[in-house]
Scaffold this motif. Structure first.
Motif, PDB file in Angstrom:
ATOM      1  N   ASP A 101       0.812  -1.215   0.000  1.00  0.00           N
ATOM      2  CA  ASP A 101       0.000   0.000   0.000  1.00  0.00           C
ATOM      3  C   ASP A 101       0.847   1.267   0.000  1.00  0.00           C
ATOM      4  OD1 ASP A 101      -2.030  -1.828  -0.016  1.00  0.00           O
ATOM      5  OD2 ASP A 101      -2.500  -1.630   2.097  1.00  0.00           O
ATOM      6  N   ILE A 105       4.597   2.381  -1.857  1.00  0.00           N
ATOM      7  CA  ILE A 105       4.587   3.442  -2.865  1.00  0.00           C
ATOM      8  C   ILE A 105       5.518   4.568  -2.434  1.00  0.00           C
ATOM      9  CG2 ILE A 105       3.168   5.191  -3.988  1.00  0.00           C
ATOM     10  CD1 ILE A 105       0.826   3.107  -3.772  1.00  0.00           C
ATOM     11  N   SER A 136       3.798  -2.926  -3.750  1.00  0.00           N
ATOM     12  CA  SER A 136       3.560  -1.518  -4.077  1.00  0.00           C
ATOM     13  C   SER A 136       4.803  -0.813  -4.593  1.00  0.00           C
ATOM     14  CB  SER A 136       3.012  -0.785  -2.854  1.00  0.00           C
ATOM     15  OG  SER A 136       1.786  -1.367  -2.479  1.00  0.00           O
ATOM     16  N   ARG A 164      -3.248  -1.430  -4.281  1.00  0.00           N
ATOM     17  CA  ARG A 164      -1.904  -1.881  -3.923  1.00  0.00           C
ATOM     18  C   ARG A 164      -0.824  -1.122  -4.682  1.00  0.00           C
ATOM     19  NH1 ARG A 164      -1.100  -6.473  -0.314  1.00  0.00           N
ATOM     20  NH2 ARG A 164      -2.843  -6.024   1.026  1.00  0.00           N
TER      21      ARG A 164
END
Length: 185
Positions: A101, A105, A136, A164
């Motif tokens: 998640d 990122i 991610s 995701r």
């Protein structure tokens, strides 16, 4: 570190098989182990944020009816090689991840330049190589060769989930011999 625990029905479960890294990697391994404990997901062999890792010539034996017992669990690694291993697992044999998640990122470190070769594996419930679902940060440049898969659900599985993020690219598989498999991909 290696130990067994006994469940409520008297069954013994492998909780940890191998836990080792150079001293300067201990903070990363410790935080990864804490996350697995928090989510009640035991890792048999786990590497988080490692560079130039070689896993060679080991046998990993976990109960085939024990869920969430990945054989080798890689997260945000680069230049990793896994070869000449024998894995029995209740979950994926080689689980390739790059965080999950918004954390993955934001961190943005893909698992990349991964070579997997000459493995023999047994796991009736999962995949030989699982890409994701915690990916991610992305997964790229994975090379798998000369793997014997016995009694497994799938050869290579890409797992994903809503929100995701991440990517999967440049995955090459050659010489995957599958015995009693449900799905190739």
């Amino acid at each position: 570190m290696s130990y067994l625990t006994t469940g409520s029905q008297g069954k013994r479960h492998l909780k940890a098989c191998i836990n080792g890294a150079p001293v300067d990697w201990l903070p990363y391994g410790g935080s990864g182990a804490e996350l697995y404990q928090h989510y009640r997901r035991p890792a048999v062999l786990s590497h988080e944020e490692l560079l130039c890792v070689v896993v060679k010539g080991i046998a990993i034996l976990a109960p085939v009816r024990s869920p969430n017992t990945n054989g080798i669990n890689l997260d945000s690694c680069a230049n990793t090689r896994i070869e000449d291993c024998y894995i029995v697992s209740g979950d994926d044999w080689v689980s390739v991840k790059s965080s999950w998640d918004e954390y993955g990122i934001a961190y943005g470190m893909p698992t990349q330049q991964l070579v997997i070769r000459r493995l023999t594996c047994i796991s009736p419930m999962s995949a030989v190589i699982a890409l994701g679902s915690e990916m991610s940060g992305g997964i790229q440049d994975v090379r798998a060769k000369d793997i014997v898969a016995i009694n497994s659900e799938s050869g290579v599985r890409i797992k994903t989930g809503v929100r995701r993020g991440g990517f999967v690219k440049d995955i090459y598989v050659k010489g995957l011999t599958m015995h009693t498999m449900k799905l190739a991909f």
